[in-house]
Structure formats: C-alpha cells, structure tokens
Design a protein around this motif. Sequence first.
Motif, PDB file in Angstrom:
ATOM      1  N   HIS A   1      10.411  17.235  92.043  1.00 59.59           N
ATOM      2  CA  HIS A   1      11.278  17.513  93.185  1.00 59.59           C
ATOM      3  C   HIS A   1      11.968  18.849  92.980  1.00 59.59           C
ATOM      4  O   HIS A   1      11.946  19.424  91.896  1.00 59.59           O
ATOM      5  CB  HIS A   1      12.308  16.390  93.347  1.00 59.59           C
ATOM      6  N   CYS A   2      12.605  19.324  94.039  1.00 64.60           N
ATOM      7  CA  CYS A   2      13.285  20.616  93.992  1.00 64.60           C
ATOM      8  C   CYS A   2      14.599  20.495  93.217  1.00 64.60           C
ATOM      9  O   CYS A   2      15.402  19.613  93.508  1.00 64.60           O
ATOM     10  CB  CYS A   2      13.557  21.056  95.429  1.00 64.60           C
ATOM     11  N   PRO A   3      14.833  21.365  92.211  1.00 68.70           N
ATOM     12  CA  PRO A   3      16.065  21.265  91.431  1.00 68.70           C
ATOM     13  C   PRO A   3      17.299  21.734  92.212  1.00 68.70           C
ATOM     14  O   PRO A   3      18.422  21.448  91.821  1.00 68.70           O
ATOM     15  CB  PRO A   3      15.803  22.183  90.222  1.00 68.70           C
ATOM     16  N   HIS A   4      17.069  22.448  93.330  1.00 71.91           N
ATOM     17  CA  HIS A   4      18.194  23.001  94.091  1.00 71.91           C
ATOM     18  C   HIS A   4      18.752  22.002  95.093  1.00 71.91           C
ATOM     19  O   HIS A   4      19.962  21.880  95.254  1.00 71.91           O
ATOM     20  CB  HIS A   4      17.754  24.269  94.826  1.00 71.91           C
ATOM     21  N   CYS A   5      17.877  21.283  95.808  1.00 75.29           N
ATOM     22  CA  CYS A   5      18.342  20.338  96.836  1.00 75.29           C
ATOM     23  C   CYS A   5      17.920  18.906  96.511  1.00 75.29           C
ATOM     24  O   CYS A   5      18.341  17.986  97.199  1.00 75.29           O
ATOM     25  CB  CYS A   5      17.819  20.754  98.213  1.00 75.29           C
ATOM     26  N   LEU A   6      17.081  18.733  95.504  1.00 73.80           N
ATOM     27  CA  LEU A   6      16.589  17.433  95.020  1.00 73.80           C
ATOM     28  C   LEU A   6      15.597  16.750  95.954  1.00 73.80           C
ATOM     29  O   LEU A   6      15.155  15.639  95.693  1.00 73.80           O
ATOM     30  CB  LEU A   6      17.748  16.459  94.711  1.00 73.80           C
TER      31      LEU A   6
ATOM     32  N   VAL B   1       7.154  26.496  96.624  1.00 75.39           N
ATOM     33  CA  VAL B   1       8.293  26.790  97.478  1.00 75.39           C
ATOM     34  C   VAL B   1       8.741  25.470  98.092  1.00 75.39           C
ATOM     35  O   VAL B   1       7.952  24.743  98.682  1.00 75.39           O
ATOM     36  CB  VAL B   1       7.916  27.799  98.578  1.00 75.39           C
ATOM     37  N   CYS B   2      10.022  25.145  97.957  1.00 69.63           N
ATOM     38  CA  CYS B   2      10.523  23.863  98.441  1.00 69.63           C
ATOM     39  C   CYS B   2      10.374  23.775  99.956  1.00 69.63           C
ATOM     40  O   CYS B   2      10.776  24.669 100.687  1.00 69.63           O
ATOM     41  CB  CYS B   2      11.991  23.707  98.051  1.00 69.63           C
ATOM     42  N   ALA B   3       9.784  22.658 100.423  1.00 64.81           N
ATOM     43  CA  ALA B   3       9.568  22.466 101.850  1.00 64.81           C
ATOM     44  C   ALA B   3      10.881  22.198 102.570  1.00 64.81           C
ATOM     45  O   ALA B   3      10.977  22.350 103.788  1.00 64.81           O
ATOM     46  CB  ALA B   3       8.607  21.300 102.080  1.00 64.81           C
ATOM     47  N   HIS B   4      11.902  21.808 101.840  1.00 62.46           N
ATOM     48  CA  HIS B   4      13.172  21.456 102.474  1.00 62.46           C
ATOM     49  C   HIS B   4      14.145  22.632 102.523  1.00 62.46           C
ATOM     50  O   HIS B   4      14.657  22.975 103.573  1.00 62.46           O
ATOM     51  CB  HIS B   4      13.815  20.277 101.752  1.00 62.46           C
ATOM     52  N   CYS B   5      14.405  23.272 101.387  1.00 61.30           N
ATOM     53  CA  CYS B   5      15.399  24.357 101.354  1.00 61.30           C
ATOM     54  C   CYS B   5      14.767  25.736 101.285  1.00 61.30           C
ATOM     55  O   CYS B   5      15.453  26.742 101.437  1.00 61.30           O
ATOM     56  CB  CYS B   5      16.388  24.151 100.210  1.00 61.30           C
ATOM     57  N   GLY B   6      13.441  25.798 101.072  1.00 59.95           N
ATOM     58  CA  GLY B   6      12.744  27.072 101.107  1.00 59.95           C
ATOM     59  C   GLY B   6      12.913  27.949  99.882  1.00 59.95           C
ATOM     60  O   GLY B   6      12.483  29.085  99.863  1.00 59.95           O
TER      61      GLY B   6
HETATM   62 ZN   LIG Z   1      14.835  22.415  97.834  1.00 60.20          ZN
END
Ligand SMILES: [Zn+2]
Length: 103
Positions: free
Chosen positions: A32-37, A14-19
């Motif tokens: 890295h997260c593909p949604h917010c990078l 689970v992305c720590a930045h965008c959840g």
């Molecule tokens: Zn993210």
Amino acid sequence: MEAKRFSKNDSGFVCAHCGRDVAPLGYSSRNHCPHCLWSLHVDVNPGDRSCDCGGEMEPLRAEPDPKKGYIITHRCKSCGATRRCKAAADDDVKLIIKLTAMG
Ligand SMILES: [Zn+2]
Ligand SMILES: [Zn+2]
C-alpha cells in the motif's frame, strides 16, 4: 480515468489514490501507499498480484500487533472485499495511529 496498476512484486509505483511516487520497499512486497495508506485490490494472496479487480482499497482501521507492528485493514471500494496487511516500516505513523482510534 486510468489507474496505474502495481507492477510485479517490489517495484515502485504511482499511488492511484494520492498520486505520489512510491519507492520500492526493499525488504518485502509493497502492499500500500506509505503516504495515504490506500492500496489497490490486485492480490489474492499478499504479493501475488493475481486479482484482476483493481479497485482502490480504503484503509479502514489499524491495530497494534506485538510481533508485526501494526496491522491495517483495507476494504475494496469496487467489490467490498476486506484484507488485513502489515504496516510497512516507512508508512505514515500518524495516519496509522489515527486509524487505530477507528477500530
Ligand atoms: Zn497514496
Ligand atoms: Zn476488489
């Protein structure tokens, strides 16, 4: 506040930045997260998960690479370390293009 850490190598997280839920990448270690990078400072060398900083890494800029697609530069919000990594196949291309304009 508890940030979820990447689990070992290529598993979902689970992305720590965008959840948002991030699925395993399949062909390589997810960086890295593909949604917010955004990324987490958990690697010394890509994929080894041996850094205990754990800070959130902000995507600063991206540059096109003829062989690898795009290279994203991240900077750790906790310790200031920077790291360059390859964009993944399912990264949000619109965000990456926006980052190339920052470089
Ligand atoms: Zn993210
Ligand atoms: Zn760090």
